[in-house]
Design an enzyme around this catalytic site. Structure first.
Site, PDB file in Angstrom:
ATOM      1  N   ASP A  50       0.941  -0.880   0.395  1.00  0.00           N
ATOM      2  CA  ASP A  50       0.005  -0.129  -0.111  1.00  0.00           C
ATOM      3  C   ASP A  50       0.782   1.445   0.377  1.00  0.00           C
ATOM      4  O   ASP A  50       1.924   1.766   0.332  1.00  0.00           O
ATOM      5  CB  ASP A  50      -0.390   0.020   1.391  1.00  0.00           C
ATOM      6  CG  ASP A  50      -0.200  -0.434   2.459  1.00  0.00           C
ATOM      7  OD1 ASP A  50       1.286  -0.989   2.639  1.00  0.00           O
ATOM      8  OD2 ASP A  50      -1.334   0.224   3.727  1.00  0.00           O
ATOM      9  N   GLU A  53      -0.266  -1.852   4.799  1.00  0.00           N
ATOM     10  CA  GLU A  53       0.406  -2.402   6.205  1.00  0.00           C
ATOM     11  C   GLU A  53       0.553  -0.567   6.837  1.00  0.00           C
ATOM     12  O   GLU A  53       0.768  -0.606   8.475  1.00  0.00           O
ATOM     13  CB  GLU A  53       1.545  -1.991   5.383  1.00  0.00           C
ATOM     14  CG  GLU A  53       3.095  -2.226   6.734  1.00  0.00           C
ATOM     15  CD  GLU A  53       3.194  -1.313   7.344  1.00  0.00           C
ATOM     16  OE1 GLU A  53       3.549  -1.477   8.549  1.00  0.00           O
ATOM     17  OE2 GLU A  53       3.186  -0.240   6.477  1.00  0.00           O
TER      18      GLU A  53
END
Length: 384
Positions: free
Chosen positions: A78, A135
């Protein structure tokens, strides 16, 4: 320092791939394009692929040429909800979304290792390539675990890396045992009574109450946590008011807590609650705390850490050392390492621009180094 020749041969492809990821960043659990790109590449190299794990997670499995151990390698996927200010020709095309933590590089390094291992197929055991969503504080690791990650794809050992702009190019650093702090996020809502700015006696003003509360929160670590323990309480946002002449009826404080000693987290939360109750009584308004546990303390297995350093030194020599300082930064690789023993290490590229900074830039020259490290871990540890 040496890079595996086969990986050096496609270094330009790695650079182009990272630039593509960088130009098309996606927020956690929204990494649909990213996951599709990863899946297509892995399948094209003959890797068995499973998608949709924990939302947008991807897992690739590659069988070696002979029996051995199963080695897991993990990358996050991400990006951050922030603007990019690098002026790079491959800058983000998605407004307000930026790979300001280098996850584009992490994915590229792991894909480089997968390509190399798939081309050669000269390793023992099995490689499991884990591409984890979300994350950045959204719980992607826990989502994958809840979806049966290691039940479906058992691993004997697990490794991952994070780029470091703060250390020299090619330096590998890791810390055995507790290495990164556990963390929580919090929101505190202060509800009072609004009034005209010229008539404060008609209000229950949440703004000075917020000021009192900020001061009280800063006393928790200073006076309630053992000085031998590392802990942080940081207020990072304050939101209140909309006009010069209006006392608002509401203020919100937000921030983060950090800890290395697990019993300190409930102590910190209890002290935060007490501070909220005290300010509410003093100021005659309502104060509500919402604290969420987000990250566990990341612990590197000492034996696997030593194994990692032994492998890394074959590529980067004495630049690989188990001498990293503990950091108050957090990482949800911690939840994965709580299930499978392994190590999470830093790989320096020396740009000097901090992570999560709008001007953060990753040095593309580090991509084949990271890919080589990942690949060599599989080759050496699979046969252990």
């Amino acid at each position: 320092m040496s890079v595996l020749p086969d990986i050096a041969a496609f270094a330009d492809d790695l650079t182009a791939l990272r630039h593509d990821f960088h130009s098309h960043p996606e927020i956690g659990f929204q990494e649909h394009r990213t996951a599709a790109r990863i899946s297509d590449l892995l399948r094209g190299w003959g890797v068995e692929v499973t998608t949709g794990i924990g939302g947008t997670g991807v897992v690739g499995v590659l069988e070696g040429s002979r029996p051995g151990r199963t080695i897991g390698l993990r990358s996050d996927m991400d990006a951050l909800p922030m603007e990019e200010r690098t002026n790079l020709p491959y800058a983000s095309v998605n407004p307000g979304v930026f790979h300001g933590c280098g996850h584009d590089g992490h994915m590229t390094m792991l894909l480089g290792a997968a390509r190399y291992l798939a081309q050669r197929r000269d390793f023992a055991g099995r490689a499991v390539f884990i591409f984890q969503p979300a994350e950045e504080g959204l719980g992607g690791a826990r989502a994958m675990l809840a979806d049966g990650l290691f039940d479906r794809f058992p691993c004997d050992e697990l490794y991952g890396l994070h780029n470091s702009p703060y250390s020299a190019f090619g330096r590998v650093s890791v810390r055995p045992g507790p290495a990164q702090a556990g963390a929580g996020f919090f929101d505190i809502t202060i509800t009072g009574q609004g009034a005209h700015g010229a008539m404060p006696q008609m209000s229950r003003d949440p703004v000075p109450a917020a000021g009192l509360l900020i001061g009280a929160l800063q006393q928790i670590v200073a006076r309630r946590i053992d000085p031998n323990h590392q802990a942080v309480v940081s207020v990072t946002q304050m939101q209140a008011g909309s006009a010069y002449n209006v006392i608002p009826d509401r203020a919100v404080l937000s921030g983060t807590t950090r800890f290395f000693h697990e019993p300190d987290e409930p102590l910190i939360v209890a002290e935060m609650e007490a501070a909220c109750e005290g300010v509410a009584r003093i100021c005659g308004l309502e104060v509500a705390l919402d604290h969420r546990h987000i990250f566990s303390v990341l612990r590197n297995d000492p034996e696997r850490t030593a194994d990692l350093i032994a492998v890394a030194q074959q590529l980067v020599g004495d630049q690989a050392q188990a001498d990293a300082e503990p950091t108050m930064g957090s990482e949800d690789m911690a939840d994965l390492l709580a299930v499978v023993p392994g190590a999470f290490f830093n790989l320096g590229h020396g740009s000097g621009v901090p992570l999560h900074n709008p001007g953060f830039v990753l040095d593309d020259a580090i991509l084949p180094v990271g890919a080589s490290l990942h690949a060599r871990i599989v080759e050496r540890r699979g046969a252990a």
